[in-house]
Design an enzyme around this catalytic site. Structure first.
Site, PDB file in Angstrom:
ATOM      1  N   ASN A   1      -3.400  -1.717   7.551  1.00 39.48           N
ATOM      2  CA  ASN A   1      -4.669  -2.315   7.139  1.00 39.48           C
ATOM      3  C   ASN A   1      -4.398  -3.820   7.087  1.00 39.48           C
ATOM      4  O   ASN A   1      -4.074  -4.374   6.056  1.00 39.48           O
ATOM      5  CB  ASN A   1      -5.111  -1.783   5.774  1.00 39.48           C
ATOM      6  CG  ASN A   1      -5.355  -0.285   5.836  1.00 39.48           C
ATOM      7  OD1 ASN A   1      -5.952   0.221   6.790  1.00 39.48           O
ATOM      8  ND2 ASN A   1      -4.883   0.448   4.842  1.00 39.48           N
TER       9      ASN A   1
ATOM     10  N   GLU B   1     -10.956   4.638   8.841  1.00 37.49           N
ATOM     11  CA  GLU B   1     -11.085   4.273   7.429  1.00 37.49           C
ATOM     12  C   GLU B   1     -11.624   2.858   7.259  1.00 37.49           C
ATOM     13  O   GLU B   1     -11.104   2.061   6.481  1.00 37.49           O
ATOM     14  CB  GLU B   1      -9.736   4.410   6.714  1.00 37.49           C
ATOM     15  CG  GLU B   1      -9.189   5.816   6.776  1.00 37.49           C
ATOM     16  CD  GLU B   1      -7.956   6.049   5.902  1.00 37.49           C
ATOM     17  OE1 GLU B   1      -7.897   7.109   5.267  1.00 37.49           O
ATOM     18  OE2 GLU B   1      -7.079   5.175   5.863  1.00 37.49           O
TER      19      GLU B   1
ATOM     20  N   ASP C   1      -2.961  14.256   6.751  1.00 41.11           N
ATOM     21  CA  ASP C   1      -2.478  12.985   6.203  1.00 41.11           C
ATOM     22  C   ASP C   1      -1.230  13.150   5.336  1.00 41.11           C
ATOM     23  O   ASP C   1      -1.343  13.128   4.113  1.00 41.11           O
ATOM     24  CB  ASP C   1      -3.595  12.347   5.366  1.00 41.11           C
ATOM     25  CG  ASP C   1      -3.326  10.888   5.093  1.00 41.11           C
ATOM     26  OD1 ASP C   1      -2.344  10.367   5.639  1.00 41.11           O
ATOM     27  OD2 ASP C   1      -4.107  10.277   4.344  1.00 41.11           O
TER      28      ASP C   1
ATOM     29  N   GLU D   1       3.674   9.167  -0.858  1.00 40.46           N
ATOM     30  CA  GLU D   1       2.301   9.045  -1.346  1.00 40.46           C
ATOM     31  C   GLU D   1       1.773  10.366  -1.913  1.00 40.46           C
ATOM     32  O   GLU D   1       1.075  10.378  -2.920  1.00 40.46           O
ATOM     33  CB  GLU D   1       1.407   8.578  -0.188  1.00 40.46           C
ATOM     34  CG  GLU D   1      -0.073   8.589  -0.496  1.00 40.46           C
ATOM     35  CD  GLU D   1      -0.920   8.143   0.703  1.00 40.46           C
ATOM     36  OE1 GLU D   1      -0.352   7.746   1.734  1.00 40.46           O
ATOM     37  OE2 GLU D   1      -2.156   8.192   0.569  1.00 40.46           O
TER      38      GLU D   1
ATOM     39  N   ARG E   1     -11.872  17.515   9.840  1.00 42.46           N
ATOM     40  CA  ARG E   1     -11.121  16.273   9.986  1.00 42.46           C
ATOM     41  C   ARG E   1      -9.833  16.490  10.780  1.00 42.46           C
ATOM     42  O   ARG E   1      -9.385  15.596  11.501  1.00 42.46           O
ATOM     43  CB  ARG E   1     -10.809  15.725   8.592  1.00 42.46           C
ATOM     44  CG  ARG E   1      -9.807  14.632   8.657  1.00 42.46           C
ATOM     45  CD  ARG E   1     -10.206  13.433   7.887  1.00 42.46           C
ATOM     46  NE  ARG E   1      -8.999  12.767   7.480  1.00 42.46           N
ATOM     47  CZ  ARG E   1      -8.741  12.378   6.264  1.00 42.46           C
ATOM     48  NH1 ARG E   1      -9.623  12.567   5.309  1.00 42.46           N
ATOM     49  NH2 ARG E   1      -7.611  11.789   5.979  1.00 42.46           N
TER      50      ARG E   1
ATOM     51  N   GLU F   1       0.853  -1.186   0.000  1.00 40.79           N
ATOM     52  CA  GLU F   1       0.000   0.000   0.000  1.00 40.79           C
ATOM     53  C   GLU F   1       0.889   1.236   0.000  1.00 40.79           C
ATOM     54  O   GLU F   1       1.783   1.365   0.841  1.00 40.79           O
ATOM     55  CB  GLU F   1      -0.907  -0.024   1.239  1.00 40.79           C
ATOM     56  CG  GLU F   1      -1.862   1.142   1.271  1.00 40.79           C
ATOM     57  CD  GLU F   1      -3.134   0.836   2.060  1.00 40.79           C
ATOM     58  OE1 GLU F   1      -3.478  -0.344   2.239  1.00 40.79           O
ATOM     59  OE2 GLU F   1      -3.786   1.803   2.484  1.00 40.79           O
TER      60      GLU F   1
HETATM   61  C1  BDP Z   1      -3.474   7.319   4.175  1.00 45.48           C
HETATM   62  C2  BDP Z   1      -3.260   6.350   3.071  1.00 45.48           C
HETATM   63  C3  BDP Z   1      -3.859   5.005   3.342  1.00 45.48           C
HETATM   64  C4  BDP Z   1      -3.431   4.530   4.710  1.00 45.48           C
HETATM   65  C5  BDP Z   1      -3.824   5.547   5.754  1.00 45.48           C
HETATM   66  C6  BDP Z   1      -3.293   5.201   7.122  1.00 45.48           C
HETATM   67  O1  BDP Z   1      -3.822   6.911   1.907  1.00 45.48           O
HETATM   68  O2  BDP Z   1      -3.422   4.152   2.326  1.00 45.48           O
HETATM   69  O3  BDP Z   1      -4.009   3.305   5.007  1.00 45.48           O
HETATM   70  O4  BDP Z   1      -3.267   6.789   5.435  1.00 45.48           O
HETATM   71  O5  BDP Z   1      -2.282   5.796   7.492  1.00 45.48           O
HETATM   72  O6  BDP Z   1      -2.489   8.268   3.983  1.00 45.48           O
HETATM   73  O7  BDP Z   1      -3.862   4.389   7.812  1.00 45.48           O
END
Ligand code: BDP
Length: 716
Positions: free
Chosen positions: A232, A313, A390, A417, A361, A189
């Protein structure tokens, strides 16, 4: 005649070619990272030889000191052409590796090093030219074998950079971890460097050489833990076959001082059908986790513990049972405590579907965790992302830093990312430094973010690509993370210089320009993506490319329009008391300073304020003109990065030169896309003309909106 002329020409060309190839550095693929150990020049060789005529380790070798000896063989073998043989007796010119247990005189009251060594703790080391038993030696001393290994890497690093010996060094934080977001099927990921290096299918029987090289690279930086799988997570990772696989990795990493950790999925026992609920207060669930911890520690006696993403999420968590994050973390902590394991409970949580929708958020992590402060078990740490949204190209530090009594871990993202994957150059050392040195104002006289930490984690950028990180320059982000995890006071620029010397050779004609590029690179990305405090305006899902227009996603806070709030009246997210009041989560002095746009650093202006387009900036320009100027600067600087690299062509090996040149070319195109698309969009909402000298976007807004990137990488 004609024949001999062309023969002469051929001979000349041959000579020229031979001369050229003799001076151009040989091709490299990047696999060796910063542990390349290429031959030194003759005079440097002589001075290193004088420091290491023999290598002496008093006492028996352990797996860790063996790793140090092996590294010296490899390192000196490369640097000098031949490594000195290990010897048993101390002699003049020996390179001596010693702990007080191995060389009791280090512990004697008469030893000038005794106090110094005692202050270095379990992992610190010191390097010294000194006399031992009447002989002149180069001493690598530490209190433990792992300290000796770290000292060995430091000594080799000093040689590689041409620096003088470091006097002594000890880490401030005990927990210095990589977090892999690697899935069990080897996808990663947010990974942009190939597959996961963990070959779960082949494990535990087949242990790839990469695991050892990975351990060497991390130990050379002082990284001492690694979470093997994605936050995840899947239940299977906690089943016996996967525990055995993790144990095989742990066996390889152990001599290098690296502990293995796993990401645990909250609902694991329920999904494995071994319990009837995942409620943390259920005795059945508690007993299951206790058994599971016991089982893991039977196989991995030094297992580090769990990282957990819960109620975030879509991930399950204790709130599914109306319990708190503290209830959940403490239940796992109780199972791990008898084994000295820890829980790193992530604060990256935002409202599950249906609740809190519409709340800023940026406030949600603090709102969830601040009220729980004081309720966590002693072996729980709250792991907090550097910023409250994020991993954006630039974020102010998260308000939880300095706000909790509970120990806090920093979570940085090394993989890019939101900063151009592994194609755009962005050296993150500057970002790490900016965050670590930010003043939380939570104590009189100031308190930096660094001072609030009990540990640090970086989301890895490592994969199966030959160069490990996707691009050569992305190796620097792994390197900088590790060096700054060891020492939060390290300067991004010094770290860049070290890395550049180790990676491309300690020639100032190469190092100085590369450091300049690196130091400019992240600001360049900020300028062409999200200047002045803008954030989260990237493409949906994969986060590639500009998409400030997106307004139709399921949750309001997934939409870029939610974050930039641009309209006819102005742009920016009002987080003052007139808006979401996220500022109230910060220390009062910080909140006061940032409540007023005039005293808010302009790099965070639109993060905290919604301002009219004609707001006067410090430059004298309007906000509208300033925004455009930043996009233009981002594009110009991306082009400059490319040109600076091209100028280095004669000094860089052809392979790495070309691989990076292709990326920098692509970065120019990416910068242009961002610049043009954002200007087209923001102009459509502001309704303002482009000031003189600002070039109109190449295409219509409709064109930019029509672009899709269905196969962008990293989106599992
Ligand atoms: C976000 C990402 C996602 C991650 C999430 C996380 O897009 O893929 O799972 O953070 O940190 O930045 O849990």
């Amino acid at each position: 005649m004609r024949f001999s002329l062309s023969a002469a020409l051929a001979a000349l060309l041959f000579t020229l070619a031979a001369t050229a190839s003799a001076t151009a550095p040989p091709n490299e693929d990047g696999y060796d990272l910063w542990l390349r150990y290429r031959p030194l020049d003759k005079s440097a060789q002589a001075s290193v030889q004088a420091q290491a005529r023999s290598i002496v380790l008093p006492g028996a070798a352990t797996p860790t000191t063996q790793a140090a000896l092996d590294e010296l063989q490899k390192g000196l073998g490369g640097l000098l052409g031949r490594a000195p043989a290990p010897a048993t007796r101390i002699a003049d010119g020996a390179l001596l590796l010693a702990t007080p247990a191995r060389l009791p005189e280090l512990n004697s009251n008469a030893s000038p090093l005794r106090a110094e060594l005692a202050a270095l703790g379990n992992e610190g080391y010191l390097l010294r030219q000194t006399r031992v038993q009447g002989y002149n030696v180069t001493l690598i001393a530490a209190n433990s074998d792992i300290g000796l290994l770290y000292g060995t890497y430091a000594w080799l690093r000093d040689i590689g950079t041409g620096a003088k010996l470091e006097a002594s060094s000890a880490p401030t934080l005990q927990l210095r971890l990589l977090n892999h977001w690697d899935n069990l099927n080897r996808t990663v990921e947010r990974g942009y460097s190939g597959q996961s290096i963990w070959d779960w299918w082949a494990l535990p029987d087949i242990k790839d050489q990469r695991y050892t090289d990975y351990a060497r690279a991390n130990a050379s930086l002082g990284i001492n833990g690694t979470v093997l799988n994605n936050v995840n997570s899947k239940p299977e990772v906690l089943t016996a076959p996967f525990i055995a696989k993790a144990a095989a990795i742990a066996d390889v990493l152990r001599p290098y001082g690296i502990k293995v950790y796993l990401s645990a999925r909250w609902s694991t026992p329920l999904e494995l059908k071994e319990t009837s609920t995942a409620d943390p207060l259920s005795p059945e669930v508690q007993a299951w986790w206790k058994r599971k911890a016991d089982e893991i520690y039977k196989t991995i006696p030094d297992f580090g513990g769990f990282v957990v993403k819960a109620n975030s999420e879509g991930q399950p968590g204790p709130q599914d049972y109306h319990r708190t994050h503290a209830d959940g973390a403490n239940m796992l902590a109780a199972a791990l405590a008898p084994h000295k394991g820890i829980v790193m409970w992530r604060a990256f949580v935002y409202a599950p579907k249906g609740t809190h929708i519409g709340e800023d958020r940026a406030k949600q992590g603090f709102d969830e965790f601040k009220p729980l402060d004081g309720q966590f078990a002693p072996n729980v740490l709250v792991q907090v992302k550097n910023g409250a949204i994020d991993f954006q190209p630039r974020e102010p530090f998260h308000p939880l830093f300095g706000a909790l009594k509970t120990p806090v871990m920093m979570e940085f993202q090394i993989t890019k990312e939101y900063l151009g994957f592994s194609t755009d150059m962005a050296y993150l050392g500057t970002m790490f430094e900016e965050t670590l040195q930010a003043d939380t104002m939570t104590a009189a006289g100031g308190r930096t973010v660094a001072k609030t930490l009990s540990g640090i984690a970086g989301v890895s950028n490592i994969g199966t690509d030959r160069n490990w990180a996707g691009s050569h320059f992305d190796q620097a982000n792994w390197y900088a993370f590790g060096r700054m995890a060891w020492n939060q006071q390290a300067k991004a620029k010094d770290v860049a210089a070290e890395w550049a010397a180790l990676t491309f050779g300690a020639d100032q004609r190469v190092v100085a320009p590369i450091v300049k590029m690196m130091m400019e690179s992240r600001e360049t990305v900020v300028n062409y993506m999200t200047p002045l405090g803008l954030h989260h305006i990237m493409g949906t899902g994969h986060h590639h490319g500009p998409a400030p227009w997106v307004d139709n996603l399921e949750r309001p806070d997934w939409n870029p329009v939610y974050y930039h709030r641009a309209g006819r009246d102005g742009i920016g997210f009002d987080r003052t008391a007139k808006g979401s009041n996220a500022l109230a989560q910060y220390a009062p002095e910080f909140a006061r300073q940032y409540s007023d746009p005039k005293t808010t650093p302009e790099q965070f202006l639109l993060w905290f304020h919604h301002l009219p387009w004609d707001y006067k900036m410090r430059s004298g320009r309007t906000l509208w003109a300033e925004l455009l100027a930043h996009y233009d600067k981002g594009l110009a600087d991306a082009r400059s990065l490319h040109d600076q690299w091209v100028a280095l062509k004669p000094l860089i090996d052809a392979r790495r030169y070309t691989e990076e040149e292709q990326r920098l070319t692509r970065q120019m195109a990416n910068a242009l896309l961002w610049r043009d698309a954002c200007i087209a969009y923001f102009q459509s909402v502001s309704g303002l003309p482009l000031p003189a000298g600002v070039k109109a976007p190449a295409h219509s807004l409709e064109y930019y909106k029509s672009l899709t990137f269905p196969y962008a990488p990293g989106h599992w």
